[in-house]
Each structure stands twice: as structure tokens, then as C-alpha cells.
Design a protein around this motif. Sequence first.
Motif, PDB file in Angstrom:
ATOM      1  N   LEU A  57       0.839  -1.204   0.000  1.00 20.87           N
ATOM      2  CA  LEU A  57       0.000   0.000   0.000  1.00 20.87           C
ATOM      3  C   LEU A  57       0.875   1.257   0.000  1.00 20.87           C
ATOM      4  N   THR A  58       1.983   1.233   0.737  1.00 24.15           N
ATOM      5  CA  THR A  58       2.886   2.388   0.752  1.00 24.15           C
ATOM      6  C   THR A  58       3.389   2.681  -0.662  1.00 24.15           C
ATOM      7  N   VAL A  59       3.755   1.633  -1.377  1.00 22.61           N
ATOM      8  CA  VAL A  59       4.246   1.825  -2.747  1.00 22.61           C
ATOM      9  C   VAL A  59       3.135   2.384  -3.637  1.00 22.61           C
ATOM     10  N   ARG A  60       1.922   1.845  -3.467  1.00 21.99           N
ATOM     11  CA  ARG A  60       0.794   2.348  -4.285  1.00 21.99           C
ATOM     12  C   ARG A  60       0.581   3.844  -4.046  1.00 21.99           C
ATOM     13  N   ILE A  61       0.615   4.233  -2.763  1.00 19.93           N
ATOM     14  CA  ILE A  61       0.363   5.643  -2.417  1.00 19.93           C
ATOM     15  C   ILE A  61       1.480   6.531  -2.962  1.00 19.93           C
ATOM     16  N   LEU A  62       2.750   6.081  -2.801  1.00 26.59           N
ATOM     17  CA  LEU A  62       3.870   6.905  -3.248  1.00 26.59           C
ATOM     18  C   LEU A  62       3.963   6.968  -4.774  1.00 26.59           C
ATOM     19  N   THR A  63       3.515   5.910  -5.443  1.00 28.52           N
ATOM     20  CA  THR A  63       3.490   5.945  -6.909  1.00 28.52           C
ATOM     21  C   THR A  63       2.491   6.997  -7.387  1.00 28.52           C
ATOM     22  N   ASP A  64       1.337   7.050  -6.732  1.00 28.92           N
ATOM     23  CA  ASP A  64       0.344   8.090  -7.044  1.00 28.92           C
ATOM     24  C   ASP A  64       0.950   9.474  -6.833  1.00 28.92           C
TER      25      ASP A  64
END
Lengths: 117, 206
Positions: A28-35
Amino acid sequence: MTMTEDEKNLDEMFATARENRPLLSDDLTVRILTDAEQVRLNQIKAADRPRRSYWARVLDGIGGWHSFGGLVAASAAGVWIGFAAPDFLPDPATYIYQQEAGLALADLDTSFLEGAE
Amino acid sequence: MEALTSSSTSIRSQSRAADMPSDDTLLGLFAQGDAAAARILTDRLGPRCLSVAMRMLGNRAEAEDVTQDAMMRLWKVAPDWVSGQAKVSTWLYRVTMNLCVDHLRKNKPDRLADVPEPEDGSPSVADRMQDEARKDALQLALEQLPERQRQAVILRHIEELPNPEIAGVMGISVEAVESLTARGKRALAGILAGRREELGYDDDRR
């Protein structure tokens, strides 16, 4: 007001819930930071856009170099026709001048000539 | 992503030495193109969104989607954010709550009891039952509360927000917050009491 047994249990449950609050998973951290990264790059791109030169933006306004060429040709033709009209076209300068002269004669007050006779 | 992580650690060690930058400052830095600010904001605010969403929805996958969505709205609002006008965390709690409510309303007919057969692509009844079984007693009781009471109780007793901030999140008065949390807590105690008797827990206790 004394706390009932149920309320005391409830407070214990809240305390347990607070201690066990979920952590962000790596995924989830990666998903948020990719956004975030995507939004950030778009914003940088958007901020770069108005930095183009004045003439580049004027050209964009009239439809780019291609249209600008057409515009120049049409304007040049217009100037030439005004300057030296070809024979098949009435010369606008003479046309306007003659009209004005005709009007000037028609408006002339000739009554004083009648009285003199 | 690696570059992003390493630059954020440097910012974080700097900020630990000095004062930690506020959410407001970090959002401003992000709007100016600072990627490391996003990392700190995610670490700081992401878990709060997830916690609230988990308690509102009772489902990890849905709560994660809501968290990602809420954080996306934060990134997008960054350039227009007026510093000092509102607390970033209050704004984010509000967005998260609204997304959860939308989610609950959209998925209402989809809940366990109302689904007679599993559809293709959706979690099977067994999966859903396992989800339900994994929930603690508090979660099961929270899910029986009316939406507004549930929101107020979660923000007050799990997130431990002060009443004026809850009022800001929910767009109501402090008095209304007090009334909602009191009624919510009473209802929860009642539900749990009923449930304990129903499960025979009372016999096990002393």
C-alpha cells in the motif's frame, strides 16, 4: 456517575483497538507513493508549460507555423491589391474619390444664383 | 522509487534534529516538487486513514483502496492548499470518512447476509465468512451502529481526536458530537452485553 461493567469492558476494548491499529503494508505504501510521484511529475510538467516564449504562444494561438505561412501570403496579396489593383478589379481609391466629388456637387446650394437673375 | 526512499531518510534525519515539519509545511513542499515530503506525509497520515477505514468498513482490502484514494486526493489538493486555513489531518479524516460512507452505500446490497450465491470474481461465501470470523467483538458491534454514531465513536475512542476536531471532520457542532459519541457508546455497550449473553461469555467469567 459510576461506570457500568459493560462500559468498563468497552473502554478496555477501545484501548486494545488503539494498540492494534493497522500499519501500512509495503504494497500500500508503494501504491500511495506511486500516485504521489505521478501527481508531482504532472504538476512539474504543467508548471513548465507557460514558460514557452511569447512568439511560440502567439503561433499556437493562430494555429502554428503552417497557418502563419498562409496568413502572411493572404496579407501580402491584400496589400498588393490595394497598392496596384489589377485591371479587372475597380480601383477602390478612385471609386471613393468620385463618389465624394459627386456628393459635393449635389449638395451645393444654388439658390443664390436664381435670386441674381 | 529507491531514490525517493533514500532522499526521504535524509530529510527525516534532518527533521528529527530540528523540529518536525508540520503537515502543512510538508504539503507545501510537496506542491513545490519535493518527493521526500510525500514519503513523510504517507508515513504520518496513511496509517490514520487506514485505521479509520478499517473500523468503518471492517474489510482490509476495501480499507486499503479507500486509503489510497484519500491520499490521492491529498496529493491533488496540494497546489491549492491554503496554509493555516485547516488542519491537513482533519481534512484527510473528512475525505476518508466520506469515501467510506460512499463505499458502504454502494456495497450495501452486497453484504454477507443478502448475498444468496457467490458471483464470479467476487469473494466466495467462505472467504466472506472467514472475514467476518476474523473481526473482533468490537468491530462486529461497531458495524451495527448507525453511520454517524459509528463515525463519532471511532474518531473519539479509537483515533482519540478532541471533540472540536471531530466536529470539524463531521461538519457538525461540538454538542452534536458529544451527543453522538454518548449515544454510540451506550448502544455499543448494549450490543456487546446482548452478545455476551448470547455467546454464554458470562458463564466463563468468575
